[in-house]
Design a protein around this motif. Sequence first.
Motif, PDB file in Angstrom:
ATOM      1  N   UNK A   1     -26.383   9.597  49.412  1.00  0.00           N
ATOM      2  CA  UNK A   1     -27.496  10.341  49.089  1.00  0.00           C
ATOM      3  C   UNK A   1     -27.140  11.141  47.736  1.00  0.00           C
ATOM      4  N   UNK A   2     -25.776  11.800  47.877  1.00  0.00           N
ATOM      5  CA  UNK A   2     -25.530  12.577  46.754  1.00  0.00           C
ATOM      6  C   UNK A   2     -24.581  11.894  45.655  1.00  0.00           C
TER       7      UNK A   2
ATOM      8  N   UNK B   1     -30.465   3.852  38.308  1.00  0.00           N
ATOM      9  CA  UNK B   1     -31.305   5.250  38.092  1.00  0.00           C
ATOM     10  C   UNK B   1     -31.743   5.349  36.515  1.00  0.00           C
TER      11      UNK B   1
ATOM     12  N   UNK C   1     -35.311   4.544  34.721  1.00  0.00           N
ATOM     13  CA  UNK C   1     -36.094   5.481  34.270  1.00  0.00           C
ATOM     14  C   UNK C   1     -36.301   5.656  32.907  1.00  0.00           C
ATOM     15  N   UNK C   2     -35.399   5.336  31.687  1.00  0.00           N
ATOM     16  CA  UNK C   2     -35.565   5.353  30.409  1.00  0.00           C
ATOM     17  C   UNK C   2     -34.907   4.408  29.525  1.00  0.00           C
TER      18      UNK C   2
ATOM     19  N   UNK D   1     -28.991  12.550  44.849  1.00  0.00           N
ATOM     20  CA  UNK D   1     -29.345  11.356  43.826  1.00  0.00           C
ATOM     21  C   UNK D   1     -30.861  11.503  43.470  1.00  0.00           C
TER      22      UNK D   1
ATOM     23  N   UNK E   1     -31.474  13.708  40.621  1.00  0.00           N
ATOM     24  CA  UNK E   1     -30.863  13.066  39.461  1.00  0.00           C
ATOM     25  C   UNK E   1     -31.939  11.978  39.039  1.00  0.00           C
ATOM     26  N   UNK E   2     -32.776  11.195  39.960  1.00  0.00           N
ATOM     27  CA  UNK E   2     -33.760  10.309  39.605  1.00  0.00           C
ATOM     28  C   UNK E   2     -34.885  10.675  39.157  1.00  0.00           C
TER      29      UNK E   2
ATOM     30  N   UNK F   1     -34.178  11.990  35.804  1.00  0.00           N
ATOM     31  CA  UNK F   1     -34.127  10.874  34.755  1.00  0.00           C
ATOM     32  C   UNK F   1     -35.659  10.418  34.517  1.00  0.00           C
ATOM     33  N   UNK F   2     -36.316  10.401  35.439  1.00  0.00           N
ATOM     34  CA  UNK F   2     -37.484   9.627  35.063  1.00  0.00           C
ATOM     35  C   UNK F   2     -38.571  10.765  34.213  1.00  0.00           C
TER      36      UNK F   2
ATOM     37  N   UNK G   1     -37.652  10.007  31.029  1.00  0.00           N
ATOM     38  CA  UNK G   1     -38.159   8.642  30.450  1.00  0.00           C
ATOM     39  C   UNK G   1     -39.675   8.824  30.131  1.00  0.00           C
TER      40      UNK G   1
ATOM     41  N   UNK H   1     -41.249   8.486  26.343  1.00  0.00           N
ATOM     42  CA  UNK H   1     -42.298   7.738  26.024  1.00  0.00           C
ATOM     43  C   UNK H   1     -43.517   8.441  25.396  1.00  0.00           C
TER      44      UNK H   1
END
Lengths: 359, 359
Positions: free
Chosen positions: A27-28, A47, A51-52, B126, B129-130, B133-134, B137, B141
Amino acid sequence: MSDTTDLPAPSLDVEGWTCPAPLRDRPRVVMGHGGGGALSAELVQQIFAPSYGGEALSQMGDAAVLSLGGARLAFSTDSYVVRPLFFPGGSIGDLAVNGTVNDLAMSGARAAYLSCGFILEEGVELDTVTRVAEALGAAARTAGVEVATGDTKVVEAGHGDGIYLNTAGIGVVPAGVDLRPQRVVPGDVVIVSGAIGVHGVAIMSVREGLEFGVEIESDCAALGGLVEAMLAVTPDLHVLRDPTRGGLAASLNEIAAASGAGVVIRERDVPVPPAVANACAILGLDPMYIANEGKLVAFVPREHADAVLAAMRAHPLGTDAAIIGEAVDSHPGMLVARTGLGGTRVVDLPLGEQLPRIC
Amino acid sequence: MSDTTDLPAPSLDVEGWTCPAPLRDRPRVVMGHGGGGALSAELVQQIFAPSYGGEALSQMGDAAVLSLGGARLAFSTDSYVVRPLFFPGGSIGDLAVNGTVNDLAMSGARAAYLSCGFILEEGVELDTVTRVAEALGAAARTAGVEVATGDTKVVEAGHGDGIYLNTAGIGVVPAGVDLRPQRVVPGDVVIVSGAIGVHGVAIMSVREGLEFGVEIESDCAALGGLVEAMLAVTPDLHVLRDPTRGGLAASLNEIAAASGAGVVIRERDVPVPPAVANACAILGLDPMYIANEGKLVAFVPREHADAVLAAMRAHPLGTDAAIIGEAVDSHPGMLVARTGLGGTRVVDLPLGEQLPRIC
């Protein structure tokens, strides 16, 4: 979330890479996510790319090759968090230039311009900042690249670690040059530009206070000129990589996976300096996984291999260049080493980095 | 070095900016060196430019404008160390896109490609982080820019601060567009694209737990489209800046200093939302020094000012655009504000930032 999963996952950098665990069970962030191996790849694939990611990011090269304003450009970035800031043979300032210059060179581009972002820790001596900036300037002049734009942020004392740097670089990819792992075909010859493992062992020696008999200096150098000399023989090289984090093993595994070819190397032909071999023997490490900062590995069509090797050996940064193996049509996607005793072993993608923060 | 100078110099971010001390009296980095004001300028002028500055860096714009491979490109970078990572109206991921996109837009370029470097702290979730990142992204866009290349480093728990980001960006500068402070002449009209001070107060409200009656959301936005609408009126705008760290005061001071013109603004014409005015009154801050992340200030030839203003007001990110002053031939290099009571005051370059780590 239970108390157990609430704790940071253990760092798996040193002993854990033979036992990859999927990202969903972790998880980390662990140190290995920055190691350039399987954990880094998971982070990107699970990830960042969803995401991008677009067409350019999916190239997964050391640099992206882009069309912009009628020019064919290479574009790359790296952050630098090496500890200590100064080490035998270089500093974070040298790394920040050469690392990004080399990423561009691996697409065939001569670096033209760099950006430079400093993240400074409150309380770091301005003398230290000056020494790093001067090293960065000297490295840029040596590499023939201009620092065109910059930024400075400061974080409170106790955060950061003195100085973190980021550079991004742009350069022009020469016409007719198309370097990507997808171009590798069985029969291609694998050439390495010199002795491997030197940068990682140099960092280890100062950080851990280890002595290996002789002082080992980092091989940190800008490879743009060497690549130009190779492309002067033929623009038809297939792929170039600079084996930094994760070492030669990571670079060759990535090329094997992306090309679909198998890769075989002969261990005794891989140039490993005695000091690196000794350090690795003492520490139980494999030189194939140790980071380099001034070396490249090339996949070259067989008919050009001898001429390219000669051109490399005629360049100051390629005097110890050697043919170490070839691409094959057996075991697609895998890297196999023939040992000195005549056996073979599979050389896996490392999970993380054996020693973190080496660049 | 004596014990006294061995101690970290005090941080001068909040109360100290009326009393600049030269860099040589300050042996260590203080928070203000990252504030975009006089201390940041000293760092660039006394350390970075002598160490590695060239022709491009000396432009000192938000982005460097370069010729490369036959294209005229803008190139810029910023690191992002904002705390907290998520705030009303945005996140570090939005900032990392919009900040760099806006730096390119200030040269007239539409951002085409970004690089993205993550420096992660061991132990950060994480999921966090996700989410970042989203957000990155989604912002990319919206801005119409592609993340082309990236890098990830991990530093040990206790270093870093969850996530630091760096982005660098490249874009094409349209033919005929030449935006630089040196082009400002007396008579130019100063236009701001909307209400100022919003981003800084939004960060302050969540970081310090302050309540200002209404929730204030960051104005974080990508300004490429607004700039295109302005350039469609005339390519002959003189200079654009996005007043981030150091606020409108820093941007206008930099333009005054680099152009040699004087700048006069009318305080009552500067759009300051009531919530920002209230927060500043409570905290003893000046909205002119508060950071923005989705605003720009333009110096426009007088004959085009009304048409440019109309085009800005017709764009969703410029509905509150206003003429706030002009360039003059008196007090060259200085920014002067006419107060609501008919007096005038000199508005200095801030020393640091009133609140650090706002971007």
